[in-house]
Design a protein around this motif. Structure first.
Motif, mmCIF file in Angstrom:
data_model
loop_
_atom_site.group_PDB
_atom_site.id
_atom_site.type_symbol
_atom_site.label_atom_id
_atom_site.label_comp_id
_atom_site.label_asym_id
_atom_site.label_seq_id
_atom_site.Cartn_x
_atom_site.Cartn_y
_atom_site.Cartn_z
ATOM 1 N N ASP A 1 0.830 -1.213 0.000
ATOM 2 C CA ASP A 1 0.000 0.000 0.000
ATOM 3 C C ASP A 1 0.864 1.262 0.000
ATOM 4 O O ASP A 1 0.510 2.256 -0.636
ATOM 5 N N ALA A 2 1.996 1.223 0.698
ATOM 6 C CA ALA A 2 2.886 2.396 0.729
ATOM 7 C C ALA A 2 3.464 2.678 -0.655
ATOM 8 O O ALA A 2 3.511 3.831 -1.094
ATOM 9 N N ARG A 3 3.879 1.640 -1.346
ATOM 10 C CA ARG A 3 4.421 1.839 -2.693
ATOM 11 C C ARG A 3 3.355 2.373 -3.643
ATOM 12 O O ARG A 3 3.624 3.276 -4.440
ATOM 13 N N ALA A 4 2.156 1.816 -3.559
ATOM 14 C CA ALA A 4 1.073 2.286 -4.426
ATOM 15 C C ALA A 4 0.713 3.736 -4.100
ATOM 16 O O ALA A 4 0.473 4.547 -5.005
ATOM 17 N N THR A 5 0.678 4.082 -2.820
ATOM 18 C CA THR A 5 0.356 5.454 -2.421
ATOM 19 C C THR A 5 1.447 6.413 -2.890
ATOM 20 O O THR A 5 1.150 7.521 -3.345
ATOM 21 N N ALA A 6 2.702 5.994 -2.817
ATOM 22 C CA ALA A 6 3.805 6.832 -3.301
ATOM 23 C C ALA A 6 3.692 7.058 -4.797
ATOM 24 O O ALA A 6 4.008 8.134 -5.305
ATOM 25 N N GLU A 7 3.199 6.077 -5.520
ATOM 26 C CA GLU A 7 3.011 6.210 -6.954
ATOM 27 C C GLU A 7 1.774 7.065 -7.262
ATOM 28 O O GLU A 7 1.770 7.864 -8.202
ATOM 29 N N LEU A 8 0.740 6.924 -6.443
ATOM 30 C CA LEU A 8 -0.501 7.669 -6.637
ATOM 31 C C LEU A 8 -0.356 9.140 -6.268
ATOM 32 O O LEU A 8 -0.909 10.015 -6.944
ATOM 33 N N PHE A 9 0.398 9.419 -5.221
ATOM 34 C CA PHE A 9 0.496 10.773 -4.680
ATOM 35 C C PHE A 9 0.791 11.853 -5.725
ATOM 36 O O PHE A 9 0.044 12.826 -5.834
ATOM 37 N N PRO A 10 1.865 11.749 -6.509
ATOM 38 C CA PRO A 10 2.134 12.848 -7.451
ATOM 39 C C PRO A 10 1.066 12.969 -8.536
ATOM 40 O O PRO A 10 0.839 14.050 -9.061
ATOM 41 N N ARG A 11 0.388 11.878 -8.847
ATOM 42 C CA ARG A 11 -0.662 11.916 -9.865
ATOM 43 C C ARG A 11 -1.928 12.562 -9.316
ATOM 44 O O ARG A 11 -2.548 13.371 -9.975
ATOM 45 N N ILE A 12 -2.330 12.198 -8.122
ATOM 46 C CA ILE A 12 -3.607 12.640 -7.566
ATOM 47 C C ILE A 12 -3.547 14.096 -7.113
ATOM 48 O O ILE A 12 -4.541 14.804 -7.172
ATOM 49 N N TYR A 13 -2.400 14.553 -6.668
ATOM 50 C CA TYR A 13 -2.280 15.945 -6.248
ATOM 51 C C TYR A 13 -1.931 16.861 -7.399
ATOM 52 O O TYR A 13 -1.878 18.060 -7.243
ATOM 53 N N ASP A 14 -1.728 16.299 -8.584
ATOM 54 C CA ASP A 14 -1.412 17.093 -9.752
ATOM 55 C C ASP A 14 -2.644 17.307 -10.633
ATOM 56 O O ASP A 14 -2.565 17.950 -11.658
ATOM 57 N N LEU A 15 -3.777 16.755 -10.224
ATOM 58 C CA LEU A 15 -4.984 16.846 -11.024
ATOM 59 C C LEU A 15 -5.930 17.909 -10.486
ATOM 60 O O LEU A 15 -6.060 18.076 -9.287
ATOM 61 N N SER A 16 -6.579 18.604 -11.368
ATOM 62 C CA SER A 16 -7.684 19.458 -10.965
ATOM 63 C C SER A 16 -8.961 18.715 -11.345
ATOM 64 O O SER A 16 -8.924 17.752 -12.110
ATOM 65 N N SER A 17 -10.089 19.132 -10.827
ATOM 66 C CA SER A 17 -11.330 18.428 -11.118
ATOM 67 C C SER A 17 -11.629 18.384 -12.616
ATOM 68 O O SER A 17 -12.200 17.427 -13.114
ATOM 69 N N GLU A 18 -11.203 19.421 -13.360
ATOM 70 C CA GLU A 18 -11.435 19.451 -14.799
ATOM 71 C C GLU A 18 -10.569 18.428 -15.530
ATOM 72 O O GLU A 18 -10.880 18.014 -16.638
ATOM 73 N N GLN A 19 -9.452 18.033 -14.927
ATOM 74 C CA GLN A 19 -8.526 17.115 -15.584
ATOM 75 C C GLN A 19 -8.824 15.650 -15.298
ATOM 76 O O GLN A 19 -8.261 14.771 -15.934
ATOM 77 N N VAL A 20 -9.700 15.369 -14.336
ATOM 78 C CA VAL A 20 -9.909 13.990 -13.905
ATOM 79 C C VAL A 20 -10.391 13.104 -15.049
ATOM 80 O O VAL A 20 -9.808 12.058 -15.307
ATOM 81 N N ASP A 21 -11.443 13.513 -15.739
ATOM 82 C CA ASP A 21 -11.981 12.669 -16.815
ATOM 83 C C ASP A 21 -10.923 12.383 -17.869
ATOM 84 O O ASP A 21 -10.753 11.253 -18.301
ATOM 85 N N PHE A 22 -10.186 13.419 -18.271
ATOM 86 C CA PHE A 22 -9.131 13.246 -19.257
ATOM 87 C C PHE A 22 -8.049 12.294 -18.739
ATOM 88 O O PHE A 22 -7.615 11.389 -19.448
ATOM 89 N N ALA A 23 -7.629 12.472 -17.481
ATOM 90 C CA ALA A 23 -6.563 11.646 -16.916
ATOM 91 C C ALA A 23 -6.976 10.187 -16.807
ATOM 92 O O ALA A 23 -6.200 9.287 -17.119
ATOM 93 N N VAL A 24 -8.207 9.942 -16.370
ATOM 94 C CA VAL A 24 -8.678 8.562 -16.228
ATOM 95 C C VAL A 24 -8.746 7.896 -17.595
ATOM 96 O O VAL A 24 -8.277 6.778 -17.771
ATOM 97 N N THR A 25 -9.282 8.598 -18.592
ATOM 98 C CA THR A 25 -9.365 8.047 -19.946
ATOM 99 C C THR A 25 -7.972 7.781 -20.494
ATOM 100 O O THR A 25 -7.690 6.712 -21.034
#
Length: 168
Positions: free
Chosen positions: A109-133
């Protein structure tokens, strides 16, 4: 490192840690000073800090150690605020094309969170749909992880990942 909780380890079927795995492992009291040094001057990042944070703080209190006095960031709270549903760690990683190996284990979980952190804090709500796709279409993009062995933590590509240090 695994820690000996000096009690039943609980849901082995969920986290994969058996009672025999913690025999001879250090206790929280034995690693708390090292942990305090590692966390000094840093921001603690977790997925669902509302669950992990109180347990960590309680361990410091239970072992008569000074309370943690540092900022924390929660990737689950950020994911929820961006509209991710569900916002469990596995769901967030899947939505962004990130790996989650050994879910519900501390290191996995720590490794996954470390990988998720820069991605999730770099997104704005407008970018979520684009990023997920985009994540679903291009999962070959290099992932970023934190290098815990470096005195100054920094982001590294997956091919330069080093395992977290074992505390002794």
């Amino acid at each position: 490192t695994l820690l000996d909780p000096k009690q039943d380890v609980g849901a082995t079927h969920l986290h994969g840690v058996a009672q025999e795995d913690v025999i001879g492992a250090p206790t929280f009291a034995e690693i708390s000073s090292t942990l305090t040094q590692l966390l000094a001057g840093r921001v603690l990042v977790a997925h669902n800090i509302a669950f992990d944070g109180p347990m960590l703080r309680e361990e410091f209190v239970r072992n008569s150690k000074p309370q943690l006095e540092q900022p924390w960031l929660c990737t689950a709270t950020q994911a929820k605020s961006l509209g991710f549903r569900p916002y469990r760690l596995d769901a967030c990683c899947e939505a962004l094309g990130l790996s989650l190996v050994n879910a519900h284990t501390a290191l996995g979980d720590a490794r996954a969170t470390a990988e998720l952190f820069p991605r999730i804090y770099d997104l704005s709500s407008e970018q979520v749909d684009f990023a997920v796709t985009r994540a679903q279409l291009t999962s070959s993009e290099p992932s970023l992880m934190l290098d815990f062995g470096d005195p100054e933590p920094r982001l590294l590509s997956r091919d330069t990942w080093r395992t977290a240090p074992v505390l002794s």
